[in-house]
Design an enzyme around this catalytic site. Sequence first.
Site, short mmCIF file in Angstrom:
data_model
loop_
_atom_site.label_atom_id
_atom_site.label_comp_id
_atom_site.label_asym_id
_atom_site.label_seq_id
_atom_site.Cartn_x
_atom_site.Cartn_y
_atom_site.Cartn_z
N TYR A 141 0.81 -1.22 0.00
CA TYR A 141 0.00 0.00 0.00
C TYR A 141 0.86 1.28 0.00
O TYR A 141 0.37 2.35 -0.31
CB TYR A 141 -0.93 0.03 1.22
CG TYR A 141 -2.07 -0.99 1.16
CD1 TYR A 141 -2.26 -1.81 0.07
CD2 TYR A 141 -2.95 -1.10 2.23
CE1 TYR A 141 -3.28 -2.74 0.03
CE2 TYR A 141 -3.99 -2.03 2.20
CZ TYR A 141 -4.14 -2.85 1.10
OH TYR A 141 -5.15 -3.77 1.07
N LYS A 192 3.09 -15.44 1.62
CA LYS A 192 2.94 -16.11 0.33
C LYS A 192 4.36 -16.45 -0.12
O LYS A 192 4.82 -16.04 -1.20
CB LYS A 192 2.21 -15.16 -0.65
CG LYS A 192 1.76 -15.80 -1.94
CD LYS A 192 0.64 -16.79 -1.79
CE LYS A 192 0.34 -17.44 -3.13
NZ LYS A 192 -0.53 -18.61 -3.02
N ASP A 224 -3.57 -17.92 0.99
CA ASP A 224 -4.77 -18.52 0.39
C ASP A 224 -5.33 -19.61 1.30
O ASP A 224 -6.54 -19.70 1.53
CB ASP A 224 -4.49 -19.06 -1.02
CG ASP A 224 -3.14 -19.77 -1.14
OD1 ASP A 224 -2.32 -19.66 -0.21
OD2 ASP A 224 -2.91 -20.44 -2.16
N ASP A 248 -5.49 -6.64 5.73
CA ASP A 248 -6.68 -5.86 5.40
C ASP A 248 -7.82 -6.82 5.05
O ASP A 248 -8.95 -6.73 5.56
CB ASP A 248 -6.33 -4.97 4.19
CG ASP A 248 -7.38 -3.93 3.89
OD1 ASP A 248 -8.36 -3.84 4.64
OD2 ASP A 248 -7.23 -3.22 2.88
N ASP A 252 -11.08 -8.25 7.74
CA ASP A 252 -12.49 -8.00 7.42
C ASP A 252 -13.28 -9.30 7.34
O ASP A 252 -14.42 -9.38 7.81
CB ASP A 252 -12.63 -7.24 6.10
CG ASP A 252 -12.65 -5.73 6.32
OD1 ASP A 252 -12.18 -5.30 7.39
OD2 ASP A 252 -13.14 -5.00 5.45
#
Length: 360
Positions: A141, A192, A224, A248, A252
Amino acid sequence: MSQRILLLPGDGIGPEVIREAEKILVQVISRFKLDLQLETALLGGAAIDSEGIPLPDSTLKLANQADAILLGAVGGPKWDEIDRSIRPEKGLLGLRSGLQLFGNLRPAITFPQLADASSLKKELVAGLDLLIVRELTGGIYFGEPRGIRELKNGEKQGFNTYVYSESEIERIGRVAFDAARKRDGRLCSVDKANVLEVTVLWREVMDRLGREYKDVQLSHMYVDNAAMQLIREPKQFDVMVTGNMFGDILSDAAAMLTGSIGMLPSASLDINGKGMYEPCHGSAPDIAGQNKANPLAAILSCAMMMRYSLGLEQVALTIEKAVEQTLDEGYRTVDIFSDGYKKVSTSEMGDAVSSILSSI
Ligand code: NAD
């Protein structure tokens, strides 16, 4: 010397839920004889209305001096049309970056009393108590270079940079290991590493820290698989630590397992453990000013503040116990109400927690 807590009620339901949280703070200060001083300042739309900008210098100064901050929420339709550079959200982002709050703690707790509100089967989520630690000021980000460029053939190409330095990984790792120590002692680092070099380094640093924090059981999981496991069997996790983007998304998803956004607190910490505490919800303009909002996320944010910034575990546990007993006794704001329970307003919910707190 007394410690300072800054209250930033903000906009919409922010002032309504912070009023109830303040009741609880005042009560624990008196009951546990805490040397804490409460101050209040403007942020977001409220600051725009009064001072023309979302983060006045006076607020930033008080925030810098405070030992911990409790924020309600900012924003709302009233300020949606104004210049982007002074939108209410800029006040919040300015505070996060100004105070270097890189460590985001997002618990996902499903109180057994509310397990029916989850989209998953009750037995999968009842009693869920998971903490996601998300790196908040780095990763893809913020990485440079970034942008949209035009290639020689005239086609456009968007690009971002996923970058973490060892020191950035180590400091968020320490937040997560320390948090795991205060809980069940299990930490799952999510990456990852089968595809992204930056997360190969992430894994190396976590392993290095793991050798230092021998009392914490460290495991690794690809993102994943982590997404799948969160939905399949969320109670297998105690603490998860991950980078900004993965965090993020996963936080959520985890929040929704619990069924109600009005129940979820959060913390954002700096390197010294100073933190800004806030409910995960926004300013809820649709119910603002109606005394309908659920104040429990704000009250549970006070418990997190006691635990993570002020080192007052016993006070944190007492607040959490009072919230649980309030639910046990059947009090429900409209967002968590179902037939057979006592429907209460924001202030009645605050009063119920306060009265139960005084009896435990
Ligand atoms: P929201 O969280 O404010 O509301 C989403 C839904 O949840 C609404 O139906 C609302 O009534 C309900 N809800 C939220 N909190 C509740 C509570 N405590 N009790 C009962 N019901 C509750 O999200 P939104 O509608 O996307 O955003 C509204 C405004 O809030 C926007 O201006 C947005 O930018 C801002 N916002 C601020 C923050 C923050 O300050 N940290 C976070 C998210 C959104």
